[in-house]
Design a protein around this motif. Structure first.
Motif, PDB file in Angstrom:
ATOM      1  N   LEU A 182       3.088  55.850  18.795  1.00  0.00           N
ATOM      2  CA  LEU A 182       4.508  55.570  18.951  1.00  0.00           C
ATOM      3  C   LEU A 182       5.359  56.809  18.720  1.00  0.00           C
ATOM      4  O   LEU A 182       6.452  56.934  19.282  1.00  0.00           O
ATOM      5  N   GLN A 183       4.870  57.735  17.917  1.00  0.00           N
ATOM      6  CA  GLN A 183       5.622  58.964  17.658  1.00  0.00           C
ATOM      7  C   GLN A 183       5.803  59.796  18.920  1.00  0.00           C
ATOM      8  O   GLN A 183       6.733  60.590  19.026  1.00  0.00           O
ATOM      9  N   GLY A 184       4.917  59.613  19.877  1.00  0.00           N
ATOM     10  CA  GLY A 184       4.981  60.401  21.099  1.00  0.00           C
ATOM     11  C   GLY A 184       5.948  59.866  22.137  1.00  0.00           C
ATOM     12  O   GLY A 184       6.085  60.456  23.206  1.00  0.00           O
ATOM     13  N   PHE A 185       6.618  58.732  21.854  1.00  0.00           N
ATOM     14  CA  PHE A 185       7.529  58.127  22.819  1.00  0.00           C
ATOM     15  C   PHE A 185       8.891  57.906  22.170  1.00  0.00           C
ATOM     16  O   PHE A 185       8.999  57.179  21.180  1.00  0.00           O
ATOM     17  N   ARG A 186       9.906  58.543  22.722  1.00  0.00           N
ATOM     18  CA  ARG A 186      11.254  58.392  22.196  1.00  0.00           C
ATOM     19  C   ARG A 186      11.903  57.145  22.785  1.00  0.00           C
ATOM     20  O   ARG A 186      11.757  56.834  23.967  1.00  0.00           O
ATOM     21  N   SER A 187      12.628  56.426  21.957  1.00  0.00           N
ATOM     22  CA  SER A 187      13.294  55.211  22.409  1.00  0.00           C
ATOM     23  C   SER A 187      14.409  54.865  21.437  1.00  0.00           C
ATOM     24  O   SER A 187      14.349  55.211  20.252  1.00  0.00           O
ATOM     25  N   ASP A 188      15.432  54.180  21.959  1.00  0.00           N
ATOM     26  CA  ASP A 188      16.520  53.699  21.099  1.00  0.00           C
ATOM     27  C   ASP A 188      16.168  52.387  20.427  1.00  0.00           C
ATOM     28  O   ASP A 188      16.939  51.900  19.585  1.00  0.00           O
ATOM     29  N   VAL A 189      15.035  51.798  20.796  1.00  0.00           N
ATOM     30  CA  VAL A 189      14.625  50.523  20.199  1.00  0.00           C
ATOM     31  C   VAL A 189      13.747  50.813  18.984  1.00  0.00           C
ATOM     32  O   VAL A 189      12.648  51.351  19.126  1.00  0.00           O
ATOM     33  N   PRO A 190      14.201  50.470  17.775  1.00  0.00           N
ATOM     34  CA  PRO A 190      13.404  50.757  16.585  1.00  0.00           C
ATOM     35  C   PRO A 190      12.167  49.876  16.486  1.00  0.00           C
ATOM     36  O   PRO A 190      12.188  48.713  16.886  1.00  0.00           O
ATOM     37  N   VAL A 191      11.084  50.469  15.979  1.00  0.00           N
ATOM     38  CA  VAL A 191       9.822  49.756  15.814  1.00  0.00           C
ATOM     39  C   VAL A 191       9.334  49.929  14.384  1.00  0.00           C
ATOM     40  O   VAL A 191       9.340  51.040  13.845  1.00  0.00           O
ATOM     41  N   THR A 192       8.909  48.838  13.793  1.00  0.00           N
ATOM     42  CA  THR A 192       8.239  48.866  12.499  1.00  0.00           C
ATOM     43  C   THR A 192       6.796  48.430  12.704  1.00  0.00           C
ATOM     44  O   THR A 192       6.543  47.352  13.246  1.00  0.00           O
ATOM     45  N   VAL A 193       5.854  49.285  12.315  1.00  0.00           N
ATOM     46  CA  VAL A 193       4.434  48.957  12.421  1.00  0.00           C
ATOM     47  C   VAL A 193       3.926  48.592  11.034  1.00  0.00           C
ATOM     48  O   VAL A 193       4.060  49.380  10.093  1.00  0.00           O
ATOM     49  N   THR A 194       3.343  47.400  10.926  1.00  0.00           N
ATOM     50  CA  THR A 194       2.989  46.847   9.625  1.00  0.00           C
ATOM     51  C   THR A 194       1.522  46.442   9.571  1.00  0.00           C
ATOM     52  O   THR A 194       1.018  45.826  10.511  1.00  0.00           O
ATOM     53  N   LEU A 195       0.877  46.792   8.477  1.00  0.00           N
ATOM     54  CA  LEU A 195      -0.471  46.298   8.200  1.00  0.00           C
ATOM     55  C   LEU A 195      -0.340  44.947   7.518  1.00  0.00           C
ATOM     56  O   LEU A 195       0.299  44.831   6.461  1.00  0.00           O
ATOM     57  N   GLY A 196      -0.905  43.906   8.102  1.00  0.00           N
ATOM     58  CA  GLY A 196      -0.763  42.596   7.502  1.00  0.00           C
ATOM     59  C   GLY A 196      -1.547  41.519   8.221  1.00  0.00           C
ATOM     60  O   GLY A 196      -2.047  41.716   9.330  1.00  0.00           O
ATOM     61  N   ASP A 197      -1.630  40.376   7.573  1.00  0.00           N
ATOM     62  CA  ASP A 197      -2.307  39.195   8.100  1.00  0.00           C
ATOM     63  C   ASP A 197      -1.274  38.303   8.770  1.00  0.00           C
ATOM     64  O   ASP A 197      -0.302  37.881   8.133  1.00  0.00           O
ATOM     65  N   ILE A 198      -1.477  38.020  10.046  1.00  0.00           N
ATOM     66  CA  ILE A 198      -0.535  37.185  10.785  1.00  0.00           C
ATOM     67  C   ILE A 198      -0.361  35.822  10.132  1.00  0.00           C
ATOM     68  O   ILE A 198       0.722  35.237  10.169  1.00  0.00           O
ATOM     69  N   ASN A 199      -1.414  35.313   9.514  1.00  0.00           N
ATOM     70  CA  ASN A 199      -1.338  33.999   8.874  1.00  0.00           C
ATOM     71  C   ASN A 199      -0.318  33.984   7.741  1.00  0.00           C
ATOM     72  O   ASN A 199       0.252  32.931   7.445  1.00  0.00           O
ATOM     73  N   ASP A 200      -0.080  35.129   7.126  1.00  0.00           N
ATOM     74  CA  ASP A 200       0.834  35.205   5.986  1.00  0.00           C
ATOM     75  C   ASP A 200       2.177  35.821   6.353  1.00  0.00           C
ATOM     76  O   ASP A 200       3.060  35.932   5.496  1.00  0.00           O
ATOM     77  N   LEU A 201       2.350  36.221   7.583  1.00  0.00           N
ATOM     78  CA  LEU A 201       3.533  36.951   7.999  1.00  0.00           C
ATOM     79  C   LEU A 201       4.749  36.036   8.105  1.00  0.00           C
ATOM     80  O   LEU A 201       4.672  34.948   8.677  1.00  0.00           O
ATOM     81  N   ALA A 202       5.872  36.502   7.585  1.00  0.00           N
ATOM     82  CA  ALA A 202       7.139  35.795   7.758  1.00  0.00           C
ATOM     83  C   ALA A 202       7.757  36.232   9.077  1.00  0.00           C
ATOM     84  O   ALA A 202       7.992  37.430   9.294  1.00  0.00           O
ATOM     85  N   ILE A 203       7.986  35.303   9.971  1.00  0.00           N
ATOM     86  CA  ILE A 203       8.620  35.582  11.259  1.00  0.00           C
ATOM     87  C   ILE A 203      10.072  35.131  11.184  1.00  0.00           C
ATOM     88  O   ILE A 203      10.351  33.995  10.802  1.00  0.00           O
ATOM     89  N   GLU A 204      10.984  36.030  11.543  1.00  0.00           N
ATOM     90  CA  GLU A 204      12.407  35.740  11.374  1.00  0.00           C
ATOM     91  C   GLU A 204      13.194  36.142  12.613  1.00  0.00           C
ATOM     92  O   GLU A 204      12.944  37.193  13.198  1.00  0.00           O
ATOM     93  N   ASN A 205      14.118  35.286  13.020  1.00  0.00           N
ATOM     94  CA  ASN A 205      15.122  35.625  14.042  1.00  0.00           C
ATOM     95  C   ASN A 205      14.455  36.210  15.297  1.00  0.00           C
ATOM     96  O   ASN A 205      14.885  37.224  15.833  1.00  0.00           O
ATOM     97  N   ALA A 206      13.429  35.553  15.778  1.00  0.00           N
ATOM     98  CA  ALA A 206      12.649  36.086  16.900  1.00  0.00           C
ATOM     99  C   ALA A 206      13.156  35.548  18.237  1.00  0.00           C
ATOM    100  O   ALA A 206      13.442  34.355  18.367  1.00  0.00           O
ATOM    101  N   SER A 207      13.241  36.444  19.226  1.00  0.00           N
ATOM    102  CA  SER A 207      13.509  35.998  20.594  1.00  0.00           C
ATOM    103  C   SER A 207      12.270  36.121  21.463  1.00  0.00           C
ATOM    104  O   SER A 207      12.130  35.410  22.463  1.00  0.00           O
ATOM    105  N   VAL A 208      11.352  37.030  21.094  1.00  0.00           N
ATOM    106  CA  VAL A 208      10.104  37.217  21.832  1.00  0.00           C
ATOM    107  C   VAL A 208       8.977  37.437  20.830  1.00  0.00           C
ATOM    108  O   VAL A 208       9.110  38.240  19.907  1.00  0.00           O
ATOM    109  N   VAL A 209       7.885  36.711  21.020  1.00  0.00           N
ATOM    110  CA  VAL A 209       6.663  36.940  20.234  1.00  0.00           C
ATOM    111  C   VAL A 209       5.516  37.117  21.221  1.00  0.00           C
ATOM    112  O   VAL A 209       5.277  36.247  22.060  1.00  0.00           O
ATOM    113  N   ALA A 210       4.832  38.241  21.123  1.00  0.00           N
ATOM    114  CA  ALA A 210       3.676  38.507  21.979  1.00  0.00           C
ATOM    115  C   ALA A 210       2.403  38.447  21.148  1.00  0.00           C
ATOM    116  O   ALA A 210       2.337  39.017  20.058  1.00  0.00           O
TER     117      ALA A 210
END
Length: 241
Positions: free
Chosen positions: A101-129
């Motif tokens: 991701l560091q190699g691609f500039r964009s105005d859209v911020p990205v947070t990359v997180t190590l975690g278990d999807i089963n325990d993840l809090a999903i908030e205010n989502a418009s798209v989930v892939a």
């Protein structure tokens, strides 16, 4: 430079498949040679994300691996104040994803997180892939994950789901498997590689029938569900809240 996938090229005591450092190093080659239409799937997910992204919302890439879907979404988002949250439970994948991701500039911020999807809090989502991710979650936990996604999607939000599927009966399943194995042979995998990879993955990836996916999404509450891609036993769907 992408390394060639030769993980199963020599006879070995096969262990359960995991997204470890060895897989990270060859993953782009592995996925292109193993999943028919992968590039089309990734690019289309980005286009769909761009179409359904809502202002002031989060977009999730669950099971982000090296970040192909995240990058595709970034390229297509034109909506104001969107954030992408990319999550994977493989530390090796997360670290390499951050570098990509560091190699691609964009105005859209990205947070990359190590975690278990089963325990993840999903908030205010418009798209989930979830691009070939749900199949690696234990079957008994899949309903809860999808219900959590639905509950935290904004009205009009979407789940973009790609999965390897089982045929609806044994004959059809064997047909899809045979077609997929022919695809892998055409892409240079040997019989030994195909056999050993199948052994490695059978205990960690348990595909559902397509009908199971569609019925489950409908029962959870999605108003519209549509298959937009299928080749052999690989399928992509959109579910609209």
């Amino acid at each position: 430079m992408t390394q060639k996938d030769s993980i199963y090229a020599t006879e070995q005591a096969v262990k359960d498949f995991s997204f470890d450092q060895h897989v990270v190093e060859v993953f782009p080659d592995m996925i292109q040679r193993s999943v028919p239409g992968y590039a089309t799937i990734v690019s289309t997910i980005g286009k769909l994300a761009g179409e359904y992204a809502q202002s002031n919302s989060n977009l999730y890439d669950l099971g982000c691996s090296l970040g192909a879907v995240t990058l595709s979404m970034r390229r297509n988002i034109r909506t104001d104040n969107c954030n992408i949250i990319a999550v994977d439970n493989s530390e090796a994948m997360v670290e390499r994803c951050k570098l990509h991701l560091q190699g691609f500039r964009s105005d859209v911020p990205v947070t990359v997180t190590l975690g278990d999807i089963n325990d993840l809090a999903i908030e205010n989502a418009s798209v989930v892939a979830m691009n070939f991710t749900l199949q690696f979650i234990p079957p008994e936990k899949r309903q809860a994950v999808l219900e959590k996604i639905y509950a935290n999607l904004k009205p009009g939000g979407v789940l973009l789901l790609s999965e390897k599927i089982r045929g609806e009966n044994e004959q059809c399943d064997n047909l899809l498997i045979d077609l997929h194995h022919d695809f892998k042979r055409h892409n240079g995998y040997s019989e030994l590689e195909i056999s050993q990879k199948r052994t490695a993955i059978e205990n960690v990836m348990r595909p559902d029938h397509l009908s199971t996916h569609l019925n489950r999404l409908s029962e959870i509450g999605f108003s519209q569900t549509q298959v937009w891609y299928q080749c052999f036993n690989f399928c992509s769907m959109i579910a609209i809240k």
